[in-house]
Scaffold this motif. Sequence first.
Motif, PDB file in Angstrom:
ATOM      1  N   GLY A   1       0.814  -1.204   0.000  1.00  0.00           N
ATOM      2  CA  GLY A   1       0.000   0.000   0.000  1.00  0.00           C
ATOM      3  C   GLY A   1       0.848   1.253   0.000  1.00  0.00           C
ATOM      4  O   GLY A   1       2.087   1.187  -0.043  1.00  0.00           O
ATOM      5  N   THR A   2       0.183   2.407   0.039  1.00  0.00           N
ATOM      6  CA  THR A   2       0.890   3.687   0.022  1.00  0.00           C
ATOM      7  C   THR A   2       0.373   4.628   1.103  1.00  0.00           C
ATOM      8  O   THR A   2      -0.795   4.572   1.489  1.00  0.00           O
TER       9      THR A   2
ATOM     10  N   ARG B   1      -3.780   4.063   1.614  1.00  0.00           N
ATOM     11  CA  ARG B   1      -4.393   3.141   0.653  1.00  0.00           C
ATOM     12  C   ARG B   1      -3.699   1.790   0.727  1.00  0.00           C
ATOM     13  O   ARG B   1      -2.522   1.708   1.055  1.00  0.00           O
ATOM     14  N   MET B   2      -4.454   0.739   0.377  1.00  0.00           N
ATOM     15  CA  MET B   2      -3.871  -0.595   0.198  1.00  0.00           C
ATOM     16  C   MET B   2      -4.232  -1.051  -1.208  1.00  0.00           C
ATOM     17  O   MET B   2      -5.401  -1.005  -1.593  1.00  0.00           O
TER      18      MET B   2
ATOM     19  N   LEU C   1      -8.592   5.107   2.934  1.00  0.00           N
ATOM     20  CA  LEU C   1      -9.197   4.482   4.105  1.00  0.00           C
ATOM     21  C   LEU C   1      -9.545   5.548   5.143  1.00  0.00           C
ATOM     22  O   LEU C   1      -8.731   6.432   5.435  1.00  0.00           O
ATOM     23  N   CYS C   2     -10.735   5.433   5.669  1.00  0.00           N
ATOM     24  CA  CYS C   2     -11.185   6.366   6.691  1.00  0.00           C
ATOM     25  C   CYS C   2     -10.808   5.824   8.066  1.00  0.00           C
ATOM     26  O   CYS C   2     -11.494   4.975   8.626  1.00  0.00           O
ATOM     27  N   LEU C   3      -9.672   6.304   8.575  1.00  0.00           N
ATOM     28  CA  LEU C   3      -9.191   5.903   9.892  1.00  0.00           C
ATOM     29  C   LEU C   3      -8.881   7.161  10.691  1.00  0.00           C
ATOM     30  O   LEU C   3      -8.680   8.247  10.135  1.00  0.00           O
TER      31      LEU C   3
ATOM     32  N   GLY D   1      -1.140   1.087  13.249  1.00  0.00           N
ATOM     33  CA  GLY D   1      -2.579   1.319  13.328  1.00  0.00           C
ATOM     34  C   GLY D   1      -3.320   0.669  12.172  1.00  0.00           C
ATOM     35  O   GLY D   1      -4.403   0.094  12.358  1.00  0.00           O
ATOM     36  N   VAL D   2      -2.747   0.745  10.971  1.00  0.00           N
ATOM     37  CA  VAL D   2      -3.366   0.102   9.810  1.00  0.00           C
ATOM     38  C   VAL D   2      -3.419  -1.411  10.016  1.00  0.00           C
ATOM     39  O   VAL D   2      -4.443  -2.060   9.753  1.00  0.00           O
TER      40      VAL D   2
END
Length: 276
Positions: free
Chosen positions: A56-57, A72-73, A86-88, A110-111
Amino acid sequence: MATRAAHKRLTREYAALSRSPPEYITAHPSESNILEWHYILTGPPGTPYENGQYWGTLVFPPDYPFAPPAIRMHTPSGRFRCSERLCLSISDFHPKSFNPAWEVSTILLGVLSFMTSEEMTTGSVSASEAERKLFASRTRWWNSTGGGSTKRTLSGQPAETQAQQGGNKTGFGAIKAGDGGQRFKEQWPEVDEENWKWMESERINPQTGKSLGLHQQTTNQSGAAAANKSNTAVAGGGRETVNAVEQSWISKNKWYIVAAALFAYVLAARALGDQK
């Protein structure tokens, strides 16, 4: 373009990550843009993602660390939509909740933590454990072939032979644009080389992600089944032929058989009469 503070901070964080990378996490900035980072998460043991290779980036804003990155992944996982933000709480969806003290390693941990949970958010998807395990088993193939869009073939495996395997030429979960794995190779050349060695050893078709050996085994089994069926038919046919010959002989000589039976009956009756 990164501010001087952002450039200095990210350079320092990359040095720290290189010296002591967190478990299951690898990351580095792009050579052309320090604000664009590429990461690989290795699926932890005991999870549906075990041994998966998830690329991912992180795209940092110029004023990092005072604002969070877009996360993103790209590798299909059964957990996140490919290449969608991604909404984190640690992503650019929530800039007000981001803590400038959090580093790249904190963000990626965290991801990984969110990935192995079942919490839903924008950019996440639901899937069964079996589906996620299937995705995990195909991650290395997917990363290095662009989801099957590569034109490269295995050594000693002609392209025309591979084409006989059938299947979707764009591969399992392929990116629509399909770059043949070029972007992954640019960012992870050593990992890409290892992935191709793995595909060679496992005889994985680069265009379909399926095992070439499995196809051959299926073909052999089908051939064996056909041969057994043929042998059974021959044996059955032999028995039917014998029965047919016997029935044909009886039909042609039935009157001789009847006459012989009557003659034998007469002789037996005379013999009994003489005894009396």
